[in-house]
Design a protein around this motif. Structure first.
Motif, PDB file in Angstrom:
ATOM      1  N   ASP A 153       0.825  -1.211   0.000  1.00  0.00           N
ATOM      2  CA  ASP A 153       0.000   0.000   0.000  1.00  0.00           C
ATOM      3  C   ASP A 153       0.858   1.260   0.000  1.00  0.00           C
ATOM      4  OD1 ASP A 153      -2.401  -1.293  -0.150  1.00  0.00           O
ATOM      5  OD2 ASP A 153      -2.970  -1.023   1.931  1.00  0.00           O
ATOM      6  N   ARG A 154       1.991   1.209   0.696  1.00  0.00           N
ATOM      7  CA  ARG A 154       2.874   2.384   0.697  1.00  0.00           C
ATOM      8  C   ARG A 154       3.422   2.655  -0.705  1.00  0.00           C
ATOM      9  NH1 ARG A 154       4.813   0.191   5.601  1.00  0.00           N
ATOM     10  NH2 ARG A 154       6.691  -0.589   4.552  1.00  0.00           N
ATOM     11  N   ALA A 155       3.772   1.591  -1.423  1.00  0.00           N
ATOM     12  CA  ALA A 155       4.276   1.758  -2.795  1.00  0.00           C
ATOM     13  C   ALA A 155       3.190   2.311  -3.710  1.00  0.00           C
ATOM     14  CB  ALA A 155       4.785   0.413  -3.328  1.00  0.00           C
ATOM     15  N   ILE A 156       1.979   1.811  -3.554  1.00  0.00           N
ATOM     16  CA  ILE A 156       0.845   2.302  -4.342  1.00  0.00           C
ATOM     17  C   ILE A 156       0.584   3.775  -4.022  1.00  0.00           C
ATOM     18  CG2 ILE A 156      -1.671   2.126  -4.581  1.00  0.00           C
ATOM     19  CD1 ILE A 156      -1.351  -0.924  -4.261  1.00  0.00           C
ATOM     20  N   ASP A 157       0.585   4.099  -2.733  1.00  0.00           N
ATOM     21  CA  ASP A 157       0.283   5.463  -2.315  1.00  0.00           C
ATOM     22  C   ASP A 157       1.348   6.451  -2.801  1.00  0.00           C
ATOM     23  OD1 ASP A 157      -1.477   7.222  -0.682  1.00  0.00           O
ATOM     24  OD2 ASP A 157       0.368   7.534   0.462  1.00  0.00           O
TER      25      ASP A 157
ATOM     26  N   GLU B  77       2.943  11.094  -5.738  1.00  0.00           N
ATOM     27  CA  GLU B  77       4.096  11.761  -6.337  1.00  0.00           C
ATOM     28  C   GLU B  77       4.166  11.612  -7.850  1.00  0.00           C
ATOM     29  OE1 GLU B  77       7.550  10.252  -4.400  1.00  0.00           O
ATOM     30  OE2 GLU B  77       6.865  10.788  -2.375  1.00  0.00           O
ATOM     31  N   GLY B  78       3.406  10.680  -8.405  1.00  0.00           N
ATOM     32  CA  GLY B  78       3.545  10.386  -9.823  1.00  0.00           C
ATOM     33  C   GLY B  78       4.807   9.567 -10.068  1.00  0.00           C
ATOM     34  N   ASP B  79       5.140   9.363 -11.327  1.00  0.00           N
ATOM     35  CA  ASP B  79       6.326   8.558 -11.673  1.00  0.00           C
ATOM     36  C   ASP B  79       6.792   8.960 -13.070  1.00  0.00           C
ATOM     37  OD1 ASP B  79       8.300   6.606 -11.605  1.00  0.00           O
ATOM     38  OD2 ASP B  79       6.952   5.031 -12.327  1.00  0.00           O
ATOM     39  N   ALA B  80       7.369  10.152 -13.155  1.00  0.00           N
ATOM     40  CA  ALA B  80       7.733  10.704 -14.459  1.00  0.00           C
ATOM     41  C   ALA B  80       8.731   9.837 -15.204  1.00  0.00           C
ATOM     42  CB  ALA B  80       8.295  12.120 -14.277  1.00  0.00           C
ATOM     43  N   THR B  81       9.659   9.185 -14.490  1.00  0.00           N
ATOM     44  CA  THR B  81      10.685   8.371 -15.144  1.00  0.00           C
ATOM     45  C   THR B  81      10.216   6.941 -15.413  1.00  0.00           C
ATOM     46  OG1 THR B  81      11.639   7.614 -13.052  1.00  0.00           O
ATOM     47  CG2 THR B  81      12.467   9.704 -13.971  1.00  0.00           C
ATOM     48  N   GLY B  82       9.158   6.515 -14.732  1.00  0.00           N
ATOM     49  CA  GLY B  82       8.682   5.135 -14.880  1.00  0.00           C
ATOM     50  C   GLY B  82       9.460   4.142 -14.050  1.00  0.00           C
ATOM     51  N   LEU B  83      10.468   4.605 -13.295  1.00  0.00           N
ATOM     52  CA  LEU B  83      11.322   3.678 -12.544  1.00  0.00           C
ATOM     53  C   LEU B  83      10.577   3.015 -11.388  1.00  0.00           C
ATOM     54  CD1 LEU B  83      14.698   5.653 -12.469  1.00  0.00           C
ATOM     55  CD2 LEU B  83      14.049   3.715 -13.929  1.00  0.00           C
ATOM     56  N   GLN B  84       9.713   3.775 -10.726  1.00  0.00           N
ATOM     57  CA  GLN B  84       8.954   3.177  -9.616  1.00  0.00           C
ATOM     58  C   GLN B  84       8.002   2.096 -10.128  1.00  0.00           C
ATOM     59  OE1 GLN B  84       7.340   5.722  -6.426  1.00  0.00           O
ATOM     60  NE2 GLN B  84       8.254   7.462  -7.525  1.00  0.00           N
ATOM     61  N   ARG B  85       7.360   2.397 -11.235  1.00  0.00           N
ATOM     62  CA  ARG B  85       6.446   1.412 -11.813  1.00  0.00           C
ATOM     63  C   ARG B  85       7.194   0.157 -12.246  1.00  0.00           C
ATOM     64  NH1 ARG B  85       3.835   5.021 -16.299  1.00  0.00           N
ATOM     65  NH2 ARG B  85       5.601   6.370 -15.762  1.00  0.00           N
ATOM     66  N   LEU B  86       8.354   0.344 -12.845  1.00  0.00           N
ATOM     67  CA  LEU B  86       9.142  -0.792 -13.305  1.00  0.00           C
ATOM     68  C   LEU B  86       9.604  -1.647 -12.131  1.00  0.00           C
ATOM     69  CD1 LEU B  86      10.390  -2.234 -15.701  1.00  0.00           C
ATOM     70  CD2 LEU B  86      12.405  -0.753 -15.478  1.00  0.00           C
TER      71      LEU B  86
ATOM     72  N   VAL C 201      -1.376  -0.553 -14.731  1.00  0.00           N
ATOM     73  CA  VAL C 201      -2.258  -0.100 -13.656  1.00  0.00           C
ATOM     74  C   VAL C 201      -1.563   0.959 -12.810  1.00  0.00           C
ATOM     75  CG1 VAL C 201      -3.475  -0.808 -11.555  1.00  0.00           C
ATOM     76  CG2 VAL C 201      -3.578  -2.247 -13.603  1.00  0.00           C
ATOM     77  N   ALA C 202      -0.267   0.762 -12.544  1.00  0.00           N
ATOM     78  CA  ALA C 202       0.484   1.765 -11.786  1.00  0.00           C
ATOM     79  C   ALA C 202       0.543   3.088 -12.540  1.00  0.00           C
ATOM     80  CB  ALA C 202       1.898   1.262 -11.482  1.00  0.00           C
ATOM     81  N   GLY C 203       0.536   3.021 -13.868  1.00  0.00           N
ATOM     82  CA  GLY C 203       0.500   4.242 -14.674  1.00  0.00           C
ATOM     83  C   GLY C 203      -0.790   5.023 -14.446  1.00  0.00           C
ATOM     84  N   LEU C 204      -1.876   4.321 -14.274  1.00  0.00           N
ATOM     85  CA  LEU C 204      -3.150   4.984 -13.968  1.00  0.00           C
ATOM     86  C   LEU C 204      -3.091   5.636 -12.586  1.00  0.00           C
ATOM     87  CD1 LEU C 204      -5.595   2.214 -15.268  1.00  0.00           C
ATOM     88  CD2 LEU C 204      -4.924   4.320 -16.440  1.00  0.00           C
ATOM     89  N   LEU C 205      -2.432   4.961 -11.636  1.00  0.00           N
ATOM     90  CA  LEU C 205      -2.233   5.553 -10.312  1.00  0.00           C
ATOM     91  C   LEU C 205      -1.435   6.845 -10.420  1.00  0.00           C
ATOM     92  CD1 LEU C 205      -1.311   2.350  -8.261  1.00  0.00           C
ATOM     93  CD2 LEU C 205      -3.232   3.847  -7.762  1.00  0.00           C
ATOM     94  N   ALA C 206      -0.378   6.818 -11.242  1.00  0.00           N
ATOM     95  CA  ALA C 206       0.500   7.978 -11.380  1.00  0.00           C
ATOM     96  C   ALA C 206      -0.246   9.203 -11.899  1.00  0.00           C
ATOM     97  CB  ALA C 206       1.677   7.646 -12.294  1.00  0.00           C
ATOM     98  N   LYS C 207      -1.298   8.963 -12.680  1.00  0.00           N
ATOM     99  CA  LYS C 207      -2.063  10.089 -13.228  1.00  0.00           C
ATOM    100  C   LYS C 207      -2.809  10.870 -12.154  1.00  0.00           C
ATOM    101  CE  LYS C 207      -2.654   8.202 -17.882  1.00  0.00           C
ATOM    102  NZ  LYS C 207      -3.609   7.780 -18.931  1.00  0.00           N
ATOM    103  N   LEU C 208      -3.001  10.240 -10.981  1.00  0.00           N
ATOM    104  CA  LEU C 208      -3.663  10.942  -9.875  1.00  0.00           C
ATOM    105  C   LEU C 208      -2.841  12.135  -9.421  1.00  0.00           C
ATOM    106  CD1 LEU C 208      -4.873   7.914  -7.710  1.00  0.00           C
ATOM    107  CD2 LEU C 208      -6.288   9.373  -9.178  1.00  0.00           C
ATOM    108  N   ALA C 209      -1.521  12.032  -9.625  1.00  0.00           N
ATOM    109  CA  ALA C 209      -0.637  13.115  -9.170  1.00  0.00           C
ATOM    110  C   ALA C 209      -0.584  14.273 -10.179  1.00  0.00           C
ATOM    111  CB  ALA C 209       0.776  12.562  -8.952  1.00  0.00           C
ATOM    112  N   GLY C 210      -1.267  14.110 -11.284  1.00  0.00           N
ATOM    113  CA  GLY C 210      -1.335  15.193 -12.268  1.00  0.00           C
ATOM    114  C   GLY C 210      -0.093  15.263 -13.128  1.00  0.00           C
TER     115      GLY C 210
END
Length: 319
Positions: free
Chosen positions: A225-229, A234-243, A310-319
């Protein structure tokens, strides 16, 4: 067998029985995982022990484990108790889609004779929502003309789906989600090897339904949940967190955590929508995430790709 956090429901049942006005059929409703099934089994054992004697002592549905009826009940060999639930398919662990009409028909030989050990007999169906149409109609006949001494306990997570004629034959007993401290008590009893940190995390995500949270034991849901939150905030501009998350949740060994992610991630988007902002956009994100999650396991979609998407959709919450 201890019922935790449902003192009012226990008191209602006690009062009905002790007053001599115990209805022959009870519909136990409420969210899945709040303890309706545990309540029903405890009530069944208590009624059978009380009817056969010696009468149980103590509050609630307390029955001494050494009681002769408790031995039969725990062994699944009490002749006056019948539990109907979905059965495993063939020899696999997967459960059948429904409780069949043939299972309901197995009640008839029992009803053709008097109860064996006392004047009382109990039929528990968990959950009655799982009855196929023919089974529901067969059950209705028994509810309309209940065999002498028989009490039906029907667990339902979605009573609105039941035949109105079944609902009308039952006394309704509603169960609410548990307080977090009671969820923790249930989880401690069910998971004695879990440490305090895991119990606290599971109680927090249970949302009053510890039976739903038990399946997350040992999966470090708090860390997930912490990783999802973090991605959502914060978003994930580089994609590294999602990867990194996609790699963690891929492979056979990570299957359970992967499935937990598919359930938790859409919930995090729904939480964001409840908090405000561009609700229409967030609902659209939730719909996409839910659609992917619903089909991922069934369609054997690639785990890494699915988590990344799916994590990319989460990242969109951060704008």
């Amino acid at each position: 067998m201890t019922v935790i956090g449902h003192d009012a429901e226990v008191a209602t049942f006690h009062e009905a029985l002790l007053s001599g006005r115990l209805h022959h059929a009870w519909l136990l409703t409420g969210p899945e995982g709040v303890g309706k099934g545990t309540f029903a089994r405890a009530a069944a054992l208590w009624m059978l022990a009380r009817a056969a004697g010696p009468e149980p002592v103590g509050g609630g549905f307390t029955v001494d484990p050494a009681h002769r009826i408790a031995h039969l009940f725990d062994a699944g060999s009490h002749p006056d108790f019948k539990l109907l639930r979905r059965l495993p398919k063939d020899k696999s662990e997967e459960l059948a889609r429904s409780i069949t009409i043939d299972q309901v028909r197995t009640l008839q030989p029992m009803f053709a004779t008097s109860p064996s050990l006392s004047p009382r007999r109990v039929v528990l169906i968990d959950a009655v929502d799982d009855l196929e149409r023919g089974g529901a109609n067969a059950l209705l006949k028994n509810l309309e003309e209940p065999p002498t001494g028989t009490i039906f306990l029907l667990v339902s997570h979605a009573p609105g789906r039941l035949l109105p004629t079944i609902r009308s034959r039952c006394r309704l007993l509603r169960f609410s989600p548990l307080a977090e401290e009671n969820s923790a008590r249930v989880l401690r009893a069910a998971l004695p090897e879990s440490d305090a940190g895991e119990i606290a995390a599971l109680a927090a995500i249970a949302e009053g339904a510890p039976g739903q949270a038990i399946r997350f034991a040992g999966l470090d849901i708090d860390g997930l949940d912490r990783a999802i939150d973090r991605i959502a905030r914060e978003g994930d501009a580089t994609g590294l967190q999602r990867l990194a998350l996609a790699k963690q949740l891929s492979g056979k060994a990570a299957q359970a955590r992967y499935e937990a992610f598919l359930e938790r991630a859409p919930g995090r988007i729904a939480q964001s929508a409840r908090e405000g902002g561009d609700i229409e956009a967030k609902v659209a994100l939730w719909s996409q995430a839910r659609s992917i999650a619903d089909g991922a396991v069934r369609l054997s979609m690639d785990q890494q790709t699915t988590v990344y998407e799916v994590a990319g959709l989460l990242a969109k919450l951060a704008g």
